[in-house]
Design an enzyme around this catalytic site. Structure first.
Site, PDB file in Angstrom:
ATOM      1  N   PRO A 321       0.822  -1.208   0.000  1.00 41.55           N
ATOM      2  CA  PRO A 321       0.000   0.000   0.000  1.00 41.55           C
ATOM      3  C   PRO A 321       0.855   1.256   0.000  1.00 41.55           C
ATOM      4  O   PRO A 321       1.852   1.342   0.728  1.00 41.55           O
ATOM      5  CB  PRO A 321      -0.772  -0.101   1.326  1.00 41.55           C
ATOM      6  CG  PRO A 321       0.139  -0.894   2.218  1.00 41.55           C
ATOM      7  CD  PRO A 321       0.857  -1.868   1.312  1.00 41.55           C
ATOM      8  N   GLY A 322       0.516   2.210  -0.827  1.00 41.61           N
ATOM      9  CA  GLY A 322       1.206   3.506  -0.813  1.00 41.61           C
ATOM     10  C   GLY A 322       0.208   4.570  -0.415  1.00 41.61           C
ATOM     11  O   GLY A 322       0.199   5.093   0.694  1.00 41.61           O
ATOM     12  N   ARG A 323      -0.715   4.839  -1.370  1.00 40.68           N
ATOM     13  CA  ARG A 323      -1.736   5.863  -1.162  1.00 40.68           C
ATOM     14  C   ARG A 323      -2.509   5.664   0.159  1.00 40.68           C
ATOM     15  O   ARG A 323      -2.776   6.636   0.877  1.00 40.68           O
ATOM     16  CB  ARG A 323      -2.724   5.799  -2.328  1.00 40.68           C
ATOM     17  CG  ARG A 323      -3.736   6.911  -2.343  1.00 40.68           C
ATOM     18  CD  ARG A 323      -4.887   6.582  -3.333  1.00 40.68           C
ATOM     19  NE  ARG A 323      -4.430   6.052  -4.581  1.00 40.68           N
ATOM     20  CZ  ARG A 323      -4.141   6.780  -5.670  1.00 40.68           C
ATOM     21  NH1 ARG A 323      -4.298   8.080  -5.648  1.00 40.68           N
ATOM     22  NH2 ARG A 323      -3.723   6.197  -6.777  1.00 40.68           N
ATOM     23  N   ARG A 360      -2.690  15.531 -10.372  1.00 38.52           N
ATOM     24  CA  ARG A 360      -3.660  14.436 -10.454  1.00 38.52           C
ATOM     25  C   ARG A 360      -5.000  14.856 -11.063  1.00 38.52           C
ATOM     26  O   ARG A 360      -5.655  14.073 -11.725  1.00 38.52           O
ATOM     27  CB  ARG A 360      -3.851  13.782  -9.082  1.00 38.52           C
ATOM     28  CG  ARG A 360      -2.572  13.163  -8.531  1.00 38.52           C
ATOM     29  CD  ARG A 360      -2.819  12.255  -7.338  1.00 38.52           C
ATOM     30  NE  ARG A 360      -3.554  11.071  -7.726  1.00 38.52           N
ATOM     31  CZ  ARG A 360      -4.841  10.904  -7.550  1.00 38.52           C
ATOM     32  NH1 ARG A 360      -5.552  11.842  -6.982  1.00 38.52           N
ATOM     33  NH2 ARG A 360      -5.438   9.804  -7.961  1.00 38.52           N
ATOM     34  N   CYS A 391       0.584  28.541 -16.869  1.00 48.14           N
ATOM     35  CA  CYS A 391       0.071  29.016 -18.152  1.00 48.14           C
ATOM     36  C   CYS A 391      -0.631  27.879 -18.871  1.00 48.14           C
ATOM     37  O   CYS A 391      -0.131  27.337 -19.868  1.00 48.14           O
ATOM     38  CB  CYS A 391       1.220  29.548 -18.985  1.00 48.14           C
ATOM     39  SG  CYS A 391       1.936  30.965 -18.197  1.00 48.14           S
ATOM     40  N   TYR A 421       1.242  10.858  -4.259  1.00 47.91           N
ATOM     41  CA  TYR A 421       1.346  11.199  -5.679  1.00 47.91           C
ATOM     42  C   TYR A 421       1.153  12.698  -5.963  1.00 47.91           C
ATOM     43  O   TYR A 421       0.713  13.055  -7.048  1.00 47.91           O
ATOM     44  CB  TYR A 421       0.366  10.360  -6.514  1.00 47.91           C
ATOM     45  CG  TYR A 421       0.570   8.874  -6.304  1.00 47.91           C
ATOM     46  CD1 TYR A 421       1.744   8.257  -6.734  1.00 47.91           C
ATOM     47  CD2 TYR A 421      -0.369   8.102  -5.625  1.00 47.91           C
ATOM     48  CE1 TYR A 421       1.957   6.905  -6.510  1.00 47.91           C
ATOM     49  CE2 TYR A 421      -0.165   6.751  -5.398  1.00 47.91           C
ATOM     50  CZ  TYR A 421       1.002   6.159  -5.839  1.00 47.91           C
ATOM     51  OH  TYR A 421       1.211   4.831  -5.613  1.00 47.91           O
TER      52      TYR A 421
END
Ligand SMILES: Cc1ncc(COP(=O)(O)O)c(C=O)c1O
Ligand SMILES: N[C@@H](CCCC[NH3+])C(=O)O
Length: 463
Positions: A321-323, A360, A391, A421
Site C-alpha cells: 500500500p502507498g496511497r 492528479r 500558463c 502522488y
C-alpha cells in the site's frame, strides 16, 4: 466581507451549463474527518490546526504552498497495516506515493518494509537506514546500474518484469556471487475499476507477464533455470485507487492458480505471493475506503480458501500500500491570490501553486475537496474552482467545490488527501519551485523536505 463581495458568482442551486458538482456541505467550516488527517481540528479562533499547530503559523513560518504531513496519523496508518497483516505477512510501503528520509525512518520504526522502483528511491531508503533486506525493487525497465545497486544493497527481492530482465539480473547476481531472490510480476487479466491510466492488470499495457498468454509460466521456467536467481513467488498489482474488492479476489485466485501449476510442472511450492497495493482513499466525502484490518482478513481468507482447494500450503502474503498509508495524512496549504467570479458559471479561485504541486486533477480527472482554513466564515456557499498559476487552462486543483462567498486574497485554503502522488509527481513547470513537506506532531512543525529555491534551478542550468 459578505456574499455581495462576489455578486456574479453562482450559488448552490444555480443551473450550471456543464458538468456536475458536489453538493455544498451542510457546514462549510466543518473539516470532515473522512478526508482530513486525524489530528486536524479548528482552534477557538476558528483557525485549522494539525498536530496542535495552526495553519497561520505554518504559513507565516514556512510559506505557501506547502504540503503539511500529520506524523501521528502517518504512523498510526502504517501501524494499522502492520498489525492487520501480522507476523505471517509483509507490508511494503510503496515509496512512489511519497518518499523521504523521515518517512522511511517512521516506517522502519513501525515495522514496515519499503518498495522502491528506481535508483533514486532506493538511494533515499538506504540513506535513511532501511536495511537492504527490507527493501523490494520494482520497475518495468530497470537499468543495469539500478539492478547492480539493488543486488549490491542485498534487497529482499526484485520483482522481475520481462524475459530480458531475467537474463540481465541473473548475469548481475552471478557476477556479484549472490543468489538473488525474485518475484515474477504477472498480469492476471483483471479490468480494475479505476482510471485507465492507473489500471495495471489488463493485458494491453506495459507491466508484467501475461498469465493467460503463457508468458508468466514461461518466466517461471526461465527463472528456475537460472542458478543465480531464487524464485520466491508471484506478484500481481491490479491498479490504484480501487474500491471494488472483487478485482483483488480474482487476482488472488489466479495467482494461487499459477502456484498450483508451478507445483504440478516443477514440483516446487513457491513460498510467497505479493498482491500489490491499490486500495482507494477518500478524496471527497463520497468515497468509502475499507479499513486495513478488513482488507487483510479478506485477502487472507481468499488465499486460504484457494490454497485449500488446490491442496497447497498457504504462502506468505505481501502487500504494497502507498496511497492508503500516506494519502490521507497530508494536505496542501495554499494562499488565495485572486478571486474571479464568472457570471453564470463559477468563481475561479487562484492559488500560489497548481498543477506543478498536484497534477492528479489534470492527469486523471481526480476529485478533491477544499476548505477555508485560516478562519471560519458564515457567508453563503459559492461554487468555486480552485486553479493554479500556470500558463495552462487545465491547471485545475479542485474542479468543483464550495467555498464561502466572502473568500478573499490572503485567505489560506487547504486541499486534503494530498499525501500520495502529489509531491512525488511534482514538476518545475513554468520554473515553479517545488513546495516543502512539513511534518507536524505534538505542537511542533519541522521541514522534512525543503522548498526548492531559484538557486536550485540555476544550479541545474549550467549552460
Ligand atoms: C507495483 C506497485 N505496487 C504498489 C503500488 C502502490 O499503489 P497504491 O499507492 O495505489 O497503493 C503501485 C502503484 O500503483 C505499484 O505499481
Ligand atoms: N500516480 C497515480 C497512481 C499510479 C501509481 C503507481 N503504479 C495516482 O496518482 O493515482
Amino acid at each position: 466581507m459578505s456574499r455581495s463581495a462576489h455578486p456574479a458568482g453562482p450559488r448552490h442551486g444555480d443551473v450550471l451549463p456543464e458538468g456536475h458538482y458536489q453538493a455544498p456541505p451542510a457546514d462549510l467550516n466543518a473539516l470532515d474527518p473522512k478526508v482530513w488527517s486525524r489530528t486536524v481540528a479548528r482552534n477557538a479562533e476558528g483557525v485549522a490546526t494539525v498536530g496542535g499547530v495552526d495553519v497561520r503559523t505554518l504559513a507565516a513560518e514556512f510559506g505557501t504552498p506547502a504540503y503539511v504531513l500529520d506524523e501521528a496519523d502517518f504512523r498510526a496508518r502504517a501501524r494499522a497495516w502492520r498489525d492487520a497483516f501480522g507476523e505471517s505477512a509483509d507490508v511494503y510501503y510503496a515509496g512512489k506515493a511519497f518518499l523521504s528520509k523521515a518517512v522511511v525512518r517512521w516506517l522502519h520504526e513501525e515495522g514496515l518494509n519499503v518498495d522502491v522502483c528506481s535508483s533514486g528511491e532506493l538511494h533515499v531508503a538506504l540513506a535513511a537506514g532501511m536495511p537492504g533486506e527490507r527493501i523490494a525493487l520494482h520497475g518495468n525497465n530497470k537499468s543495469v546500474p539500478e539492478l547492480e545497486q539493488a543486488v549490491k544493497a542485498g534487497v529482499g527481492h526484485i520483482v522481475v518484469d520481462s524475459f530480458q530482465e531475467i537474463e540481465r539480473l541473473a548475469a548481475i547476481a552471478d557476477a556479484q556471487g549472490v543468489r538473488q531472490p525474485v518475484l515474477i510480476r504477472i498480469t492476471v487479466g483483471v479490468e480494475a475499476h479505476t482510471h485507465e491510466f492507473i489500471a495495471t492488470a489488463h493485458e494491453d499495457q506495459k507491466f508484467g507477464l501475461s498469465l493467460s498468454g503463457g508468458l508468466a509460466a514461461e518466466a517461471v521456467r526461465r527463472v528456475l533455470a537460472e542458478p543465480a536467481l531464487e524464485l520466491r513467488g508471484i506478484h500481481s498489482h491490479i491498479g490504484s485507487q480501487i474500491f471494488d474488492f472483487a478485482g483483488f479476489e480474482v487476482a488472488a485466485r489466479r495467482v494461487v492458480g499459477l502456484l498450483a501449476e508451478v507445483r504440478d510442472e516443477h514440483g516446487v511450492e513457491l513460498p510467497e505471493i505479493d498482491l500489490g497495493g491499490g486500495l482507494g482513499i477518500a478524496y471527497t466525502a463520497d468515497d468509502d475506503p475499507r479499513e486495513p484490518a478488513e482488507i487483510a482478513a479478506s485477502l487472507r481468507e481468499i488465499v486460504r480458501r484457494e490454497c485449500a482447494a488446490a491442496e497447497l500450503t498457504a504462502p506468505r502474503i505481501s502487500v504494497e500500500p502507498g496511497r492508503a498509508i500516506v494519502g490521507p495524512t497530508a494536505f496542501t496549504l495554499y494562499e488565495v491570490g485572486t478571486v474571479k467570479p464568472l457570471e453564470g458559471l463559477r468563481t475561479y479561485v487562484s492559488v500560489d501553486g497548481g498543477m506543478s504541486d498536484n497534477i492528479r486533477t489534470a492527469l486523471y480527472d481526480a476529485e478533491y475537496s477544499v476548505a477555508l482554513v485560516s478562519r471560519t466564515s458564515e457567508a453563503e456557499p459559492m461554487l468555486a474552482r480552485v486553479v493554479g498559476k500556470h500558463c495552462e487552462s487545465g491547471d485545475i486543483v479542485v474542479k468543483d467545490a464550495f467555498l464561502p462567498a466572502d473568500l478573499a486574497p490572503g485567505d489560506l485554503i487547504a486541499v486534503p488527501a494530498t499525501g500520495a502522488y502529489c509531491r512525488s509527481m511534482a514538476s518545475n513547470y513554468n520554473h515553479a519551485l517545488k513546495p516543502p513537506v512539513l511534518a507536524v506532531a505534538d505542537g511542533a512543525a519541522r521541514v522534512i523536505v525543503r522548498r526548492e529555491t531559484e538557486e536550485d534551478l540555476l544550479r541545474l542550468d549550467i549552460g
